[in-house]
Design a protein around this motif. Structure first.
Motif, PDB file in Angstrom:
ATOM      1  N   PHE A 167       0.833  -1.199   0.000  1.00  0.00           N
ATOM      2  CA  PHE A 167       0.000   0.000   0.000  1.00  0.00           C
ATOM      3  C   PHE A 167       0.871   1.253   0.000  1.00  0.00           C
ATOM      4  O   PHE A 167       0.610   2.200  -0.751  1.00  0.00           O
ATOM      5  N   THR A 168       1.911   1.243   0.821  1.00  0.00           N
ATOM      6  CA  THR A 168       2.806   2.404   0.896  1.00  0.00           C
ATOM      7  C   THR A 168       3.524   2.631  -0.426  1.00  0.00           C
ATOM      8  O   THR A 168       3.681   3.772  -0.883  1.00  0.00           O
ATOM      9  N   ALA A 169       3.952   1.558  -1.070  1.00  0.00           N
ATOM     10  CA  ALA A 169       4.638   1.685  -2.354  1.00  0.00           C
ATOM     11  C   ALA A 169       3.705   2.242  -3.423  1.00  0.00           C
ATOM     12  O   ALA A 169       4.110   3.062  -4.247  1.00  0.00           O
ATOM     13  N   VAL A 170       2.448   1.819  -3.414  1.00  0.00           N
ATOM     14  CA  VAL A 170       1.479   2.318  -4.385  1.00  0.00           C
ATOM     15  C   VAL A 170       1.238   3.813  -4.178  1.00  0.00           C
ATOM     16  O   VAL A 170       1.123   4.580  -5.144  1.00  0.00           O
ATOM     17  N   MET A 171       1.176   4.240  -2.916  1.00  0.00           N
ATOM     18  CA  MET A 171       0.850   5.632  -2.641  1.00  0.00           C
ATOM     19  C   MET A 171       1.946   6.595  -3.095  1.00  0.00           C
ATOM     20  O   MET A 171       1.687   7.768  -3.321  1.00  0.00           O
ATOM     21  N   THR A 172       3.165   6.105  -3.230  1.00  0.00           N
ATOM     22  CA  THR A 172       4.225   6.971  -3.753  1.00  0.00           C
ATOM     23  C   THR A 172       4.004   7.293  -5.227  1.00  0.00           C
ATOM     24  O   THR A 172       4.691   8.166  -5.768  1.00  0.00           O
ATOM     25  N   ARG A 173       3.046   6.632  -5.872  1.00  0.00           N
ATOM     26  CA  ARG A 173       2.710   6.918  -7.257  1.00  0.00           C
ATOM     27  C   ARG A 173       1.920   8.213  -7.353  1.00  0.00           C
ATOM     28  O   ARG A 173       1.280   8.466  -8.347  1.00  0.00           O
ATOM     29  N   THR A 174       1.935   9.052  -6.330  1.00  0.00           N
ATOM     30  CA  THR A 174       1.296  10.370  -6.243  1.00  0.00           C
ATOM     31  C   THR A 174      -0.108  10.325  -5.667  1.00  0.00           C
ATOM     32  O   THR A 174      -0.913  11.203  -5.948  1.00  0.00           O
ATOM     33  N   ALA A 175      -0.427   9.350  -4.832  1.00  0.00           N
ATOM     34  CA  ALA A 175      -1.772   9.280  -4.266  1.00  0.00           C
ATOM     35  C   ALA A 175      -1.890  10.055  -2.956  1.00  0.00           C
ATOM     36  O   ALA A 175      -2.790  10.839  -2.772  1.00  0.00           O
ATOM     37  N   GLY A 176      -1.008   9.836  -1.988  1.00  0.00           N
ATOM     38  CA  GLY A 176      -1.014  10.643  -0.781  1.00  0.00           C
ATOM     39  C   GLY A 176      -1.660  10.026   0.433  1.00  0.00           C
ATOM     40  O   GLY A 176      -1.559  10.573   1.532  1.00  0.00           O
ATOM     41  N   PHE A 177      -2.365   8.896   0.291  1.00  0.00           N
ATOM     42  CA  PHE A 177      -2.871   8.206   1.470  1.00  0.00           C
ATOM     43  C   PHE A 177      -1.699   7.529   2.184  1.00  0.00           C
ATOM     44  O   PHE A 177      -0.686   7.203   1.566  1.00  0.00           O
ATOM     45  N   ASN A 178      -1.843   7.279   3.458  1.00  0.00           N
ATOM     46  CA  ASN A 178      -0.818   6.512   4.167  1.00  0.00           C
ATOM     47  C   ASN A 178      -1.474   5.612   5.205  1.00  0.00           C
ATOM     48  O   ASN A 178      -2.459   5.998   5.848  1.00  0.00           O
ATOM     49  N   SER A 179      -0.937   4.409   5.351  1.00  0.00           N
ATOM     50  CA  SER A 179      -1.422   3.465   6.359  1.00  0.00           C
ATOM     51  C   SER A 179      -0.386   3.244   7.451  1.00  0.00           C
ATOM     52  O   SER A 179      -0.622   2.466   8.377  1.00  0.00           O
ATOM     53  N   VAL A 180       0.766   3.914   7.343  1.00  0.00           N
ATOM     54  CA  VAL A 180       1.768   3.952   8.412  1.00  0.00           C
ATOM     55  C   VAL A 180       2.181   5.410   8.589  1.00  0.00           C
ATOM     56  O   VAL A 180       1.948   6.248   7.716  1.00  0.00           O
ATOM     57  N   ASP A 181       2.798   5.705   9.718  1.00  0.00           N
ATOM     58  CA  ASP A 181       3.227   7.071  10.005  1.00  0.00           C
ATOM     59  C   ASP A 181       4.453   7.409   9.155  1.00  0.00           C
ATOM     60  O   ASP A 181       5.535   6.864   9.371  1.00  0.00           O
ATOM     61  N   ILE A 182       4.285   8.293   8.189  1.00  0.00           N
ATOM     62  CA  ILE A 182       5.375   8.646   7.285  1.00  0.00           C
ATOM     63  C   ILE A 182       6.529   9.292   8.051  1.00  0.00           C
ATOM     64  O   ILE A 182       7.708   9.098   7.715  1.00  0.00           O
ATOM     65  N   GLY A 183       6.216  10.034   9.091  1.00  0.00           N
ATOM     66  CA  GLY A 183       7.259  10.700   9.866  1.00  0.00           C
ATOM     67  C   GLY A 183       8.168   9.745  10.612  1.00  0.00           C
ATOM     68  O   GLY A 183       9.241  10.159  11.083  1.00  0.00           O
ATOM     69  N   GLN A 184       7.773   8.474  10.740  1.00  0.00           N
ATOM     70  CA  GLN A 184       8.576   7.489  11.455  1.00  0.00           C
ATOM     71  C   GLN A 184       9.355   6.564  10.526  1.00  0.00           C
ATOM     72  O   GLN A 184       9.969   5.603  10.980  1.00  0.00           O
ATOM     73  N   LEU A 185       9.329   6.835   9.240  1.00  0.00           N
ATOM     74  CA  LEU A 185      10.071   5.999   8.299  1.00  0.00           C
ATOM     75  C   LEU A 185      11.574   6.217   8.440  1.00  0.00           C
ATOM     76  O   LEU A 185      12.028   7.285   8.845  1.00  0.00           O
ATOM     77  N   GLU A 186      12.343   5.201   8.092  1.00  0.00           N
ATOM     78  CA  GLU A 186      13.799   5.305   8.121  1.00  0.00           C
ATOM     79  C   GLU A 186      14.273   6.280   7.037  1.00  0.00           C
ATOM     80  O   GLU A 186      13.596   6.464   6.008  1.00  0.00           O
ATOM     81  N   PRO A 187      15.430   6.926   7.236  1.00  0.00           N
ATOM     82  CA  PRO A 187      15.929   7.872   6.226  1.00  0.00           C
ATOM     83  C   PRO A 187      16.055   7.266   4.830  1.00  0.00           C
ATOM     84  O   PRO A 187      15.746   7.920   3.828  1.00  0.00           O
ATOM     85  N   GLY A 188      16.501   6.007   4.768  1.00  0.00           N
ATOM     86  CA  GLY A 188      16.614   5.350   3.473  1.00  0.00           C
ATOM     87  C   GLY A 188      15.260   5.176   2.800  1.00  0.00           C
ATOM     88  O   GLY A 188      15.144   5.307   1.573  1.00  0.00           O
ATOM     89  N   THR A 189      14.240   4.876   3.584  1.00  0.00           N
ATOM     90  CA  THR A 189      12.894   4.727   3.031  1.00  0.00           C
ATOM     91  C   THR A 189      12.367   6.056   2.524  1.00  0.00           C
ATOM     92  O   THR A 189      11.687   6.116   1.497  1.00  0.00           O
ATOM     93  N   LEU A 190      12.684   7.133   3.229  1.00  0.00           N
ATOM     94  CA  LEU A 190      12.276   8.455   2.761  1.00  0.00           C
ATOM     95  C   LEU A 190      12.916   8.777   1.416  1.00  0.00           C
ATOM     96  O   LEU A 190      12.268   9.363   0.531  1.00  0.00           O
ATOM     97  N   LEU A 191      14.164   8.373   1.239  1.00  0.00           N
ATOM     98  CA  LEU A 191      14.836   8.606  -0.033  1.00  0.00           C
ATOM     99  C   LEU A 191      14.186   7.800  -1.151  1.00  0.00           C
ATOM    100  O   LEU A 191      14.020   8.294  -2.279  1.00  0.00           O
ATOM    101  N   VAL A 192      13.801   6.560  -0.858  1.00  0.00           N
ATOM    102  CA  VAL A 192      13.081   5.740  -1.843  1.00  0.00           C
ATOM    103  C   VAL A 192      11.774   6.435  -2.227  1.00  0.00           C
ATOM    104  O   VAL A 192      11.408   6.503  -3.408  1.00  0.00           O
TER     105      VAL A 192
END
Length: 454
Positions: free
Chosen positions: A279-304
């Motif tokens: 779900f998180t990977a799909v939302m990076t396609r410009t959707a904007g929903f989130n099912s996990v706290d984006i602010g708690q992602l690892e720095p590497g995940t933020l770069l992805v």
């Protein structure tokens, strides 16, 4: 004072009918109208008029189908305000798909600089019949996907989460429109975190986002050539291939990086981690929903996320970014240069040099816009590079994901994001069309000289 005739107005307003100007003007008018509606007392839950910047930011985010917010949507806006936002999302999504499809048709027919929406004798002209087919096709595809998504969400909310039928229908329709148009607006303060483990909600929203991100031209080809892939255009093949690859790569990268993070996927069961990661990977396609706290992602995940958000979805779709076709074309150009090949060949076709230059121009100017926005946010706010870069890419890519700093931005910072959302939504489309439609013949060539590269 004598009245100006049609020729007089054309001389007074040169190029006023250029497609790029029409697109920009139409969206600016829609944003202005939405801003005025959201400043009405009836649009807020407490009955006090929203301030101009809040209304402008929300209207821009809705029309540009981004999803970034500076106020909590379910708490701050009234039912009237939410309906206005929903209408702006629908206008923005349909407008982008329709106008981008028409521009694509115009470019394919090579009609020059002016969009002629009248039936013409030439076989290559864009007549009213084709315009009507494109518009009706976009509307039909959009409403069909939105209706199916709304039905599934309504049934799930009513039967699985015990919503009343009116509430389930309202929430189902709102999130169906928001999902297909890749807007990311939600009627919950935590976006869709509460449904992170519900496959009926998560997968339905994700599939609607993917459908909206493919674009009308691709869906049209899939329907026309549904019995085989042999007749698919190069555009359809590249779009489907790259979107599929990026979904797989993004899902694997996010799940691998966040699998043991107790603040995101690590708190879920293995099966639920896979669901939330996809779900998180799909939302990076410009959707904007989130099912996990984006602010708690690892720095590497933020770069992805930054990379995937910048690439975006398909051309003439509700998704933003530089588009997967632009990214793929640049990759093919690099591959051909590394191999030492004089021309670029892709799937049995040769890429024109003009298309290669257009892709490079769109990509580099987009990089410049993101860098400028990031520098502005770094200067205006106390936030670090990871957060400001994420916010700038999310706004430019019309994604809507945030690490949580949007509401804390000062007025100047919010206006920076407004500009990025507008440029990110319309910039790649209008720039690509303007470049493609500007076909000039050079009457002479200068002597050739090769500077040192690298």
């Amino acid at each position: 004072m004598p009245a100006l005739g049609r020729a007089g107005w054309r001389r007074l307003l040169p190029g006023w009918r250029h497609p790029a100007r029409i697109v920009v003007t139409a969206f600016a008018v829609a944003i202005l109208a939405g801003t005025l509606l959201l400043t009405l007392p009836a649009a807020t839950a407490d009955g006090h008029p929203a301030d101009l910047v809040t209304a402008l930011f929300t209207a821009t985010s809705a029309v540009c189908v981004t999803g970034l917010v500076v106020v909590d949507t379910p708490d701050y806006w009234s039912a009237f305000g939410e309906v206005v936002i929903l209408g702006l999302i629908q206008i923005g999504g349909l407008g982008i798909m329709t106008l981008a499809s028409l521009l694509g048709l115009l470019i394919a027919r090579r009609l020059g600089l002016r969009l002629q929406l009248t039936a013409q004798a030439e076989t290559k002209a864009l007549g009213l019949g084709e315009v009507r087919r494109v518009v009706s096709g976009v509307v039909t595809v959009s409403l069909l996907f939105e209706a199916v998504t709304a039905v599934v969400l309504t049934l799930r909310l009513a039967l699985g989460h015990h919503y009343t039928w009116p509430d389930a229908l309202y929430h189902g329709v709102f999130h169906a429109v928001s999902a297909f148009n890749n807007a990311g607006f939600a009627l919950y303060s935590d976006s869709l975190v509460r449904f992170a483990t519900d496959p009926w909600i998560s997968l339905t929203v994700a599939l609607a986002v993917i459908a909206g991100g493919l674009g009308f031209p691709v869906w049209l080809e899939l329907w026309r050539h549904r019995r085989g892939r042999r007749h698919w255009s190069l555009h359809a093949k590249i779009t489907l291939l790259v979107i599929g690859m990026l979904l797989v790569i993004g899902t694997v990268a996010i799940i691998a990086a966040e699998w043991t993070n107790p603040r995101t996927l690590g708190a879920l069961d293995p099966g639920e981690r896979l669901l939330a990661g996809f779900f998180t990977a799909v939302m990076t396609r410009t959707a904007g929903f989130n099912s996990v706290d984006i602010g708690q992602l690892e720095p590497g995940t933020l770069l992805v996320h930054d990379i995937l958000m910048f690439i975006g979805g398909g051309s003439a779709s509700t998704a933003g970014g530089i588009k997967v076709t632009t990214f793929a074309l640049l990759a093919f150009v690099i591959l051909a240069e590394v191999r030492g090949e004089p021309t670029v060949h892709v799937m049995g076709r040769r890429l024109p040099a003009a298309v290669q230059r257009q892709a490079l121009t769109v990509a580099l100017l987009s990089v410049g816009a993101v860098v400028a926005g990031t520098l502005a946010l770094l200067t205006l706010t106390p936030h670090d590079l990871d957060e400001t870069l994420f916010e700038a890419v999310s706004a430019f890519g019309t994604v809507g994901l945030s690490t949580g700093i949007t509401a804390d931005l000062p007025t100047a910072g919010r206006l920076v994001l407004v500009a990025l959302m507008f440029v990110g939504r319309l910039g790649p489309i209008t720039l690509a069309s303007a470049l493609a439609l500007r076909d000039r013949t050079r009457r002479y060539e200068l002597p050739e000289e090769r500077p040192i590269v690298g």
